[in-house]
Design a protein around this motif. Structure first.
Motif, mmCIF file in Angstrom:
data_model
loop_
_atom_site.group_PDB
_atom_site.id
_atom_site.type_symbol
_atom_site.label_atom_id
_atom_site.label_comp_id
_atom_site.label_asym_id
_atom_site.label_seq_id
_atom_site.Cartn_x
_atom_site.Cartn_y
_atom_site.Cartn_z
ATOM 1 N N ILE A 191 -0.414 -18.562 -32.751
ATOM 2 C CA ILE A 191 0.686 -18.496 -31.787
ATOM 3 C C ILE A 191 1.817 -19.409 -32.237
ATOM 4 C CG2 ILE A 191 1.364 -18.828 -29.380
ATOM 5 C CD1 ILE A 191 -1.543 -18.399 -28.571
ATOM 6 N N GLY A 192 3.019 -18.853 -32.272
ATOM 7 C CA GLY A 192 4.216 -19.642 -32.539
ATOM 8 C C GLY A 192 5.057 -19.734 -31.284
ATOM 9 N N VAL A 193 5.521 -20.934 -30.958
ATOM 10 C CA VAL A 193 6.270 -21.169 -29.719
ATOM 11 C C VAL A 193 7.632 -21.745 -30.047
ATOM 12 C CG1 VAL A 193 6.244 -22.324 -27.469
ATOM 13 C CG2 VAL A 193 4.083 -21.649 -28.549
ATOM 14 N N ALA A 194 8.658 -21.268 -29.357
ATOM 15 C CA ALA A 194 10.010 -21.803 -29.543
ATOM 16 C C ALA A 194 10.725 -21.839 -28.205
ATOM 17 C CB ALA A 194 10.794 -20.952 -30.536
ATOM 18 N N ASP A 195 11.522 -22.872 -27.999
ATOM 19 C CA ASP A 195 12.319 -23.036 -26.782
ATOM 20 C C ASP A 195 13.796 -23.020 -27.149
ATOM 21 O OD1 ASP A 195 9.864 -23.446 -25.693
ATOM 22 O OD2 ASP A 195 10.164 -25.577 -25.234
ATOM 23 N N ALA A 196 14.628 -22.609 -26.187
ATOM 24 C CA ALA A 196 16.078 -22.654 -26.405
ATOM 25 C C ALA A 196 16.790 -22.534 -25.069
ATOM 26 C CB ALA A 196 16.523 -21.531 -27.346
ATOM 27 N N VAL A 197 17.974 -23.101 -25.011
ATOM 28 C CA VAL A 197 18.882 -22.876 -23.883
ATOM 29 C C VAL A 197 19.814 -21.760 -24.319
ATOM 30 C CG1 VAL A 197 20.670 -23.855 -22.423
ATOM 31 C CG2 VAL A 197 18.716 -25.262 -23.109
ATOM 32 N N VAL A 198 19.764 -20.638 -23.621
ATOM 33 C CA VAL A 198 20.480 -19.448 -24.082
ATOM 34 C C VAL A 198 21.605 -19.088 -23.116
ATOM 35 C CG1 VAL A 198 18.453 -18.576 -25.285
ATOM 36 C CG2 VAL A 198 18.866 -17.900 -22.908
ATOM 37 N N LEU B 205 16.175 -17.535 -31.640
ATOM 38 C CA LEU B 205 14.966 -17.914 -30.916
ATOM 39 C C LEU B 205 13.750 -17.240 -31.530
ATOM 40 C CD1 LEU B 205 13.615 -19.322 -28.476
ATOM 41 C CD2 LEU B 205 14.020 -17.206 -27.185
ATOM 42 N N TYR B 206 13.863 -15.950 -31.801
ATOM 43 C CA TYR B 206 12.726 -15.228 -32.378
ATOM 44 C C TYR B 206 12.398 -15.767 -33.775
ATOM 45 C CZ TYR B 206 9.852 -11.551 -34.357
ATOM 46 O OH TYR B 206 8.831 -10.867 -34.970
ATOM 47 N N ALA B 207 13.435 -16.067 -34.547
ATOM 48 C CA ALA B 207 13.208 -16.602 -35.898
ATOM 49 C C ALA B 207 12.458 -17.930 -35.846
ATOM 50 C CB ALA B 207 14.541 -16.765 -36.623
ATOM 51 N N GLN B 208 12.786 -18.774 -34.875
ATOM 52 C CA GLN B 208 12.094 -20.054 -34.741
ATOM 53 C C GLN B 208 10.625 -19.859 -34.370
ATOM 54 O OE1 GLN B 208 14.425 -22.139 -31.844
ATOM 55 N NE2 GLN B 208 16.178 -22.417 -33.214
ATOM 56 N N ALA B 209 10.369 -18.952 -33.395
ATOM 57 C CA ALA B 209 8.980 -18.690 -33.003
ATOM 58 C C ALA B 209 8.212 -18.050 -34.154
ATOM 59 C CB ALA B 209 8.958 -17.786 -31.774
ATOM 60 N N ASP B 210 8.885 -17.183 -34.903
ATOM 61 C CA ASP B 210 8.222 -16.500 -36.016
ATOM 62 C C ASP B 210 7.863 -17.489 -37.134
ATOM 63 O OD1 ASP B 210 7.377 -13.922 -37.054
ATOM 64 O OD2 ASP B 210 8.940 -14.179 -38.565
ATOM 65 N N ARG B 211 8.765 -18.412 -37.406
ATOM 66 C CA ARG B 211 8.460 -19.407 -38.442
ATOM 67 C C ARG B 211 7.318 -20.319 -38.002
ATOM 68 N NH1 ARG B 211 14.149 -19.555 -39.190
ATOM 69 N NH2 ARG B 211 14.364 -21.506 -38.030
ATOM 70 N N ALA B 212 7.295 -20.650 -36.700
ATOM 71 C CA ALA B 212 6.195 -21.456 -36.187
ATOM 72 C C ALA B 212 4.872 -20.688 -36.302
ATOM 73 C CB ALA B 212 6.455 -21.832 -34.723
ATOM 74 N N LEU B 213 4.918 -19.393 -36.042
ATOM 75 C CA LEU B 213 3.722 -18.559 -36.163
ATOM 76 C C LEU B 213 3.190 -18.568 -37.592
ATOM 77 C CD1 LEU B 213 1.736 -16.310 -35.220
ATOM 78 C CD2 LEU B 213 3.554 -14.669 -35.772
ATOM 79 N N MET C 211 1.445 -23.454 -32.967
ATOM 80 C CA MET C 211 2.490 -24.287 -33.564
ATOM 81 C C MET C 211 3.748 -24.161 -32.719
ATOM 82 S SD MET C 211 1.842 -25.914 -36.442
ATOM 83 C CE MET C 211 0.725 -25.929 -37.854
ATOM 84 N N THR C 212 4.412 -25.268 -32.502
ATOM 85 C CA THR C 212 5.623 -25.287 -31.693
ATOM 86 C C THR C 212 6.806 -25.719 -32.542
ATOM 87 O OG1 THR C 212 4.355 -25.864 -29.731
ATOM 88 C CG2 THR C 212 6.727 -26.240 -29.636
ATOM 89 N N HIS C 213 7.860 -24.906 -32.526
ATOM 90 C CA HIS C 213 9.072 -25.274 -33.241
ATOM 91 C C HIS C 213 9.764 -26.395 -32.491
ATOM 92 C CE1 HIS C 213 13.334 -25.021 -34.455
ATOM 93 N NE2 HIS C 213 12.842 -24.659 -35.614
ATOM 94 N N GLN C 214 10.185 -27.414 -33.236
ATOM 95 C CA GLN C 214 10.839 -28.554 -32.605
ATOM 96 C C GLN C 214 12.338 -28.296 -32.508
ATOM 97 O OE1 GLN C 214 8.948 -31.370 -31.349
ATOM 98 N NE2 GLN C 214 7.701 -29.533 -31.597
ATOM 99 N N SER C 215 12.810 -27.961 -31.303
ATOM 100 C CA SER C 215 14.219 -27.661 -31.089
ATOM 101 C C SER C 215 15.080 -28.865 -31.422
ATOM 102 C CB SER C 215 14.439 -27.260 -29.630
ATOM 103 O OG SER C 215 15.791 -26.953 -29.392
ATOM 104 N N GLY C 216 16.142 -28.609 -32.173
ATOM 105 C CA GLY C 216 17.077 -29.671 -32.531
ATOM 106 C C GLY C 216 16.690 -30.419 -33.772
ATOM 107 N N ALA C 217 15.464 -30.164 -34.303
ATOM 108 C CA ALA C 217 15.030 -30.848 -35.510
ATOM 109 C C ALA C 217 15.195 -29.917 -36.697
ATOM 110 C CB ALA C 217 13.573 -31.286 -35.364
ATOM 111 N N ASP C 218 14.817 -30.425 -37.867
ATOM 112 C CA ASP C 218 14.817 -29.602 -39.065
ATOM 113 C C ASP C 218 13.962 -28.370 -38.777
ATOM 114 O OD1 ASP C 218 14.097 -28.436 -41.529
ATOM 115 O OD2 ASP C 218 14.644 -30.310 -42.545
ATOM 116 N N PRO C 219 14.485 -27.144 -38.998
ATOM 117 C CA PRO C 219 13.721 -25.945 -38.639
ATOM 118 C C PRO C 219 12.407 -25.807 -39.380
ATOM 119 C CG PRO C 219 15.660 -25.395 -39.966
ATOM 120 C CD PRO C 219 15.785 -26.823 -39.582
ATOM 121 N N ASP C 220 12.166 -26.564 -40.417
ATOM 122 C CA ASP C 220 10.896 -26.481 -41.143
ATOM 123 C C ASP C 220 9.881 -27.499 -40.650
ATOM 124 O OD1 ASP C 220 12.628 -25.702 -44.185
ATOM 125 O OD2 ASP C 220 11.634 -24.361 -42.780
ATOM 126 N N ARG C 221 10.248 -28.257 -39.635
ATOM 127 C CA ARG C 221 9.314 -29.253 -39.108
ATOM 128 C C ARG C 221 8.707 -28.718 -37.826
ATOM 129 N NH1 ARG C 221 12.407 -34.600 -38.257
ATOM 130 N NH2 ARG C 221 10.347 -35.232 -37.514
#
Length: 384
Positions: free
Chosen positions: A328-335, A344-352, A364-374
């Protein structure tokens, strides 16, 4: 047929609550176009009405009443030529009400003109006036049949007084014409009900088609299109959303060992588990293949749901007799815009895929506001 059944037939079909808005929108669309043609027809016919005025009629009947109809028709054309807000239920209701009021007034004025002209005309010519009125009344009813209550009241106001007057004279031909007009009214009312049933069938078919277009045929969940539409609704409210992308680990192995039919059964079972979490504004969808998604506001879609899903799926016995795991990949955003979906989908997909690369069966949870690879990895204890 009993009077109750007859009145029930005339009342027409009840519109289900979930279709009323769409039915009103379609009705307004029909009435707007038909009423504009109707008003143009009134204006074009008025010179003949004035020319054929009874010699014994006064100026009010001969010129005043046609002038009132001219003003009502012109007002209708002006009001109905204004730009219409697509999909606006309130605007559609206003169109129906406007047409109803203008046509009801026109029908009342026409009835007064008909009866006054008939009463003041010589015996050998006066029957022409109710005949002219019957033609106009049936045309009026036909143009307004999209809305049963509008069409029925206008037809009754247009034809009712004339029929009553003709039936009361005691003259044979007046009675014959009154009966013929009454039969025409009955036929028109029946056609209105049939027309409304056709419109309702069209709305039902549109609704069914729209539902099918937004449903995954295999699992019954929302499809990718429906999930994006839900996202766009969140974006209109400019809030924080959360997306969870769920992918079955090594799903190809299930298809290879047990066949695609069994793989489909596994997908349906997983969809049932996901659907149990689709409460309120949370939407569960199949994004394609063995990939699913949960979308909701950040407040409604708690991060713990991802961990709960991991446990539920890992413990569930699947149709092929074995258990499965998911990543499971998780991503948050203010849209605030539909364009925010792709990031948003790209962040969740990379976390997946980081979850896949790190051993699967984890969140895995994408860290909003951080380096997208972290990414943040869930605790070791959560791994199966």
């Amino acid at each position: 047929m009993t009077s109750r059944r007859f009145l029930g037939a005339l009342s027409g079909p009840d519109v289900p609550a979930h279709l009323r808005e769409d039915f009103t929108l379609l009705t307004a669309e029909h009435m707007r176009g038909q009423a504009r043609l109707l008003f143009v027809g009134f204006i074009l016919s008025l010179p003949m009405v004035v020319y054929g005025a009874s010699a014994g009629a006064g100026a009010l009947v001969a010129y005043g009443l046609p002038l009132i109809i001219l003003l009502l028709s012109a007002t209708g054309l002006v009001l109905l030529s204004r730009p219409r807000a697509e999909g606006d239920f309130g605007d559609a209701r206003r169109i129906i009400d406007t047409v109803w009021k203008l046509c009801l007034l026109t029908a009342a004025v026409g009835s007064i003109w008909c009866i006054a002209s008939w009463a003041s005309a010589p015996l050998e010519t006066r029957i022409y006036y109710p005949a002219i009125m019957s033609i106009g009344g049936l045309v009026l009813g036909y143009c307004l049949m999209a809305e049963r209550s509008v069409g029925m009241t206008v037809v009754v106001v247009t034809m009712g007084p004339t029929i009553a007057v003709l039936a009361s004279t005691g003259m044979v031909m007046d009675l014959v014409l009154a009966i013929a007009m009454a039969i025409g009214v009955g036929f028109q009312l029946t056609m209105m009900v049939r027309h409304q049933r056709l419109l309702l069938s069209l709305v039902e078919e549109r609704h069914r088609s729209a539902e099918l277009a937004r449903r995954d045929p295999l699992t019954g969940l929302a499809n990718r299109r429906a999930l994006i539409e839900r996202f766009e609704a969140f974006a209109e409210r400019s809030g924080a959303v959360r997306l969870m992308v769920v992918d079955i680990d090594r799903f190809k192995t299930i298809n290879d060992r047990f066949g695609h039919d069994m793989g489909d059964r596994v997908l349906r079972t997983l969809a049932t588990l996901l659907a149990s979490h689709a409460r309120g504004e949370i939407c569960a969808a199949r994004l394609g293949g063995e990939e699913f998604g949960l979308l909701g506001s950040a407040e409604a879609l708690d991060p713990a749901i991802a961990l709960q899903l991991l446990r539920e799926i890992g413990c569930a016995r699947m149709p092929h007799g074995e258990t499965i795991t998911v990543s499971i990949g998780v991503a948050d955003a203010v849209v605030s815009s539909p364009e925010d979906w792709n990031p948003l989908y790209a962040q969740a997909d990379r976390a997946l895929y980081r979850a896949k690369n790190d051993g699967r069966n984890r969140v895995m949870t994408h860290q909003s506001g951080a380096d997208p690879d972290r990414f943040q990895t869930e605790p070791q204890a959560l791994r199966a």
